[in-house]
Design an enzyme around this catalytic site. Structure first.
Site, PDB file in Angstrom:
ATOM      1  N   GLY A 218       9.363  29.346  33.433  1.00  0.00           N
ATOM      2  CA  GLY A 218       9.849  28.990  32.110  1.00  0.00           C
ATOM      3  C   GLY A 218      11.030  29.847  31.712  1.00  0.00           C
ATOM      4  O   GLY A 218      11.450  29.859  30.564  1.00  0.00           O
ATOM      5  N   GLU A 259       6.718  31.667  39.586  1.00  0.00           N
ATOM      6  CA  GLU A 259       7.172  30.492  40.335  1.00  0.00           C
ATOM      7  C   GLU A 259       8.353  29.819  39.646  1.00  0.00           C
ATOM      8  O   GLU A 259       8.234  28.726  39.119  1.00  0.00           O
ATOM      9  CB  GLU A 259       6.005  29.518  40.517  1.00  0.00           C
ATOM     10  N   PRO A 260       9.491  30.477  39.678  1.00  0.00           N
ATOM     11  CA  PRO A 260      10.662  29.925  39.007  1.00  0.00           C
ATOM     12  C   PRO A 260      11.343  28.830  39.827  1.00  0.00           C
ATOM     13  O   PRO A 260      11.411  28.908  41.055  1.00  0.00           O
ATOM     14  CB  PRO A 260      11.593  31.136  38.884  1.00  0.00           C
ATOM     15  N   GLY A 261      11.812  27.818  39.112  1.00  0.00           N
ATOM     16  CA  GLY A 261      12.645  26.800  39.736  1.00  0.00           C
ATOM     17  C   GLY A 261      14.053  26.925  39.189  1.00  0.00           C
ATOM     18  O   GLY A 261      14.980  27.413  39.829  1.00  0.00           O
ATOM     19  N   ARG A 298      19.069  14.122  33.642  1.00  0.00           N
ATOM     20  CA  ARG A 298      18.674  15.095  32.611  1.00  0.00           C
ATOM     21  C   ARG A 298      19.286  14.837  31.230  1.00  0.00           C
ATOM     22  O   ARG A 298      18.569  14.920  30.225  1.00  0.00           O
ATOM     23  CB  ARG A 298      18.951  16.528  33.067  1.00  0.00           C
ATOM     24  N   TYR A 302      16.238  14.305  28.860  1.00  0.00           N
ATOM     25  CA  TYR A 302      15.902  15.482  28.051  1.00  0.00           C
ATOM     26  C   TYR A 302      16.942  15.794  26.976  1.00  0.00           C
ATOM     27  O   TYR A 302      16.784  16.765  26.255  1.00  0.00           O
ATOM     28  CB  TYR A 302      15.785  16.729  28.940  1.00  0.00           C
ATOM     29  N   CYS A 328      24.669  -0.336  35.038  1.00  0.00           N
ATOM     30  CA  CYS A 328      24.556  -1.308  33.963  1.00  0.00           C
ATOM     31  C   CYS A 328      23.385  -0.940  33.065  1.00  0.00           C
ATOM     32  O   CYS A 328      22.289  -1.493  33.154  1.00  0.00           O
ATOM     33  CB  CYS A 328      24.424  -2.704  34.536  1.00  0.00           C
ATOM     34  N   GLU A 329      23.641   0.031  32.216  1.00  0.00           N
ATOM     35  CA  GLU A 329      22.614   0.656  31.387  1.00  0.00           C
ATOM     36  C   GLU A 329      23.378   1.712  30.591  1.00  0.00           C
ATOM     37  O   GLU A 329      24.393   2.208  31.061  1.00  0.00           O
ATOM     38  CB  GLU A 329      21.619   1.352  32.314  1.00  0.00           C
ATOM     39  N   TYR A 356      16.589  20.120  39.121  1.00  0.00           N
ATOM     40  CA  TYR A 356      16.162  18.836  38.561  1.00  0.00           C
ATOM     41  C   TYR A 356      17.310  17.836  38.450  1.00  0.00           C
ATOM     42  O   TYR A 356      17.384  17.072  37.495  1.00  0.00           O
ATOM     43  CB  TYR A 356      15.475  19.039  37.200  1.00  0.00           C
TER      44      TYR A 356
HETATM   45  C1  LIG Z   1       8.017  22.907  37.576  1.00  0.00           C
HETATM   46  C2  LIG Z   1       7.116  24.041  37.704  1.00  0.00           C
HETATM   47  C3  LIG Z   1       7.622  25.339  37.740  1.00  0.00           C
HETATM   48  C4  LIG Z   1       9.097  25.673  37.604  1.00  0.00           C
HETATM   49  O1  LIG Z   1       9.555  25.575  36.292  1.00  0.00           O
HETATM   50  P1  LIG Z   1      11.061  26.029  35.944  1.00  0.00           P
HETATM   51  O2  LIG Z   1      11.197  25.803  34.505  1.00  0.00           O
HETATM   52  O3  LIG Z   1      11.980  25.172  36.755  1.00  0.00           O
HETATM   53  O4  LIG Z   1      11.210  27.439  36.325  1.00  0.00           O
HETATM   54  C5  LIG Z   1       6.717  26.358  37.913  1.00  0.00           C
HETATM   55  N1  LIG Z   1       5.389  26.124  38.033  1.00  0.00           N
HETATM   56  C6  LIG Z   1       4.871  24.884  38.008  1.00  0.00           C
HETATM   57  C7  LIG Z   1       3.415  24.693  38.163  1.00  0.00           C
HETATM   58  C8  LIG Z   1       5.711  23.797  37.833  1.00  0.00           C
HETATM   59  O5  LIG Z   1       5.189  22.572  37.789  1.00  0.00           O
END
Ligand SMILES: *Cc1c(COP(=O)(O)O)cnc(C)c1O
Length: 401
Positions: A218, A259-261, A298, A302, A328-329, A356
């Site tokens: 997050g 667990e960062p994305g 996105r 969002y 076409c949207e 994403y």
């Molecule tokens: C998507 C997800 C994340 C990554 O979230 P970010 O906001 O991209 O850092 C971490 N943990 C879980 C379980 C997720 O589903």
């Protein structure tokens, strides 16, 4: 990345194309691990749904990262990228017991987020250690699309159901080796995160065989000028202190996991598109690019704002444009945005296009998904080919009438 470099990539690989700057992924990874360098056992599990190209996975593996996966296919992708099963955590939501069993048989860490599966899995496999995802009911961030910790969220087992969890654990004799939360995709405020962490610590005390605590993700990254960014250094200091105190209390040096994305891969990405048409209406100037929400959803999904730069004319006079796509949207990327003067044929670069973006792309309008390029050691490497008509047609079955 420099505008000239990006322009050259668009020339060499065509548009639209996603470009990822490896250096940025590396520096974000290092920033996070340095912020927590006073934790004895730190684990960063890259949430690969953000950007799941196998070469990006391998890059993160080479840095020492583990992997956070949400589907059996992501688990397989991780194994194919060379991650050891024990470096992969599988955190699905609402999947079948069969899929969880399959993941467990591959040896990855299972994370369970509902009582029904917990009881079934624990009864069948009491010897397979399991992590539990709890819902601390903390609302982080203002957008209900991305706040997954609040009271009516579908994610996690409510902290009000801990007595029920404990009953299942006792009855099945299953081993709980980890405790997990992931409160949403935008933590605006460190204090909110720390508050949620306290709930995780409280929960952890109920389980005597823990090996790790997973604080999810997050972390916020800036998308546009003036955006707040999680102060990871300050957060690192504060959570480290609390975590180390907790480990003393608990009597064991646990592993602290994240667990960062987005934090790792959002800012590395640039989406390069070409302007097909500049269309002046009575009220608006539209710049229509060779893409749509089929490639980058996105903004429409969002309302997120990706900065857009005209890299073909970086010093041109600024004018107002609405940047839209070619499907076409209604596919608006930006409304009345100040951008350096646009001529048809110019290349526009969307920033923060790492997380994403490609991973949410589709073939809507029977368009090809773009190519992906990794910029590494001053070299542009193709890491995914642009699709071709074969990809559109290959699984379709024709019936003759
Ligand atoms: C998507 C997800 C994340 C990554 O979230 P970010 O906001 O991209 O850092 C971490 N943990 C879980 C379980 C997720 O589903």
């Amino acid at each position: 990345m420099k505008a000239n470099t990006l322009l050259q990539i668009a020339k060499d690989f065509g548009s639209p194309v996603y470009v990822y700057d490896a250096e940025k992924i590396i520096s974000q990874y290092k920033r996070l691990t340095s912020a927590f360098n006073k934790v004895k056992h730190l684990r960063v599990n890259y949430a690969c749904k953000a950007l799941s190209n196998i070469s990006v996975l391998k890059l993160l593996k080479s840095l020492g990262s583990g992997l956070d996966t949400v589907s059996i296919q992501e688990v397989r992708l991780g194994l194919a990228a060379g991650f050891e099963p024990k470096e992969i955590i599988y955190t699905p939501n609402g999947v079948s017991l069969e899929e969880i069993e399959q993941a467990a048989s591959m040896g990855v860490q299972i994370n369970i987020d509902n009582l029904s599966i917990l009881e079934q899995f624990g009864t069948k496999f009491p010897d397979t250690p399991v992590c539990i995802r709890i819902n601390p009911h903390v609302m982080a961030g203002g957008n209900t699309n991305i706040s997954v910790g609040h009271i009516d969220s579908k994610f996690g087992i409510s902290i009000h159901q801990i007595p029920h969890i404990l009953r299942i654990v006792e009855n099945t004799k299953m081993k709980i080796n980890g405790i997990h939360m992931h409160t949403g995709s935008d933590i605006l405020d460190i204090d909110v995160f720390l508050y949620a962490s306290e709930i995780l610590f409280e929960t952890a005390k109920h389980f005597k065989q823990l090996e790790f605590m997973d604080f999810g993700s997050g972390f916020k990254v800036p998308y546009k000028e003036g955006d707040i960014e999680t102060n990871i250094e300050e957060f690192g200091k504060k959570l480290t202190k609390r975590f180390n105190e907790f480990c003393k209390e608990y009597g064991k040096d646990l592993t602290l996991a994240f667990e960062p994305g987005k934090f790792l891969v959002s800012e590395c990405g640039y989406f390069l598109t070409k302007v097909n048409v500049v269309k002046q209406t009575t009220s608006t100037v539209f710049a229509q690019i060779d893409s749509g929400f089929n490639h980058l959803i996105r903004p429409m999904l969002y309302g997120s704002q990706h900065e857009i730069v005209n890299i073909s004319n970086p010093n041109g006079r600024e004018r107002f444009y609405s940047v839209v796509g070619y499907i076409c949207e209604t596919d608006t990327f930006a409304n009345n945005r100040r951008i350096n003067e646009i001529t048809e044929g110019d290349i526009l670069a969307f920033k923060n296009a790492g997380a994403y973006c490609y991973s949410m792309a589709s073939n809507y309008n029977s368009r090809y998904r773009p190519a992906e390029v990794l910029w590494i050691n001053n070299e542009a490497k193709l890491i995914r080919k642009r699709e071709t008509f074969d990809d559109i047609i290959k699984n379709q079955i024709e019936i003759d009438f």
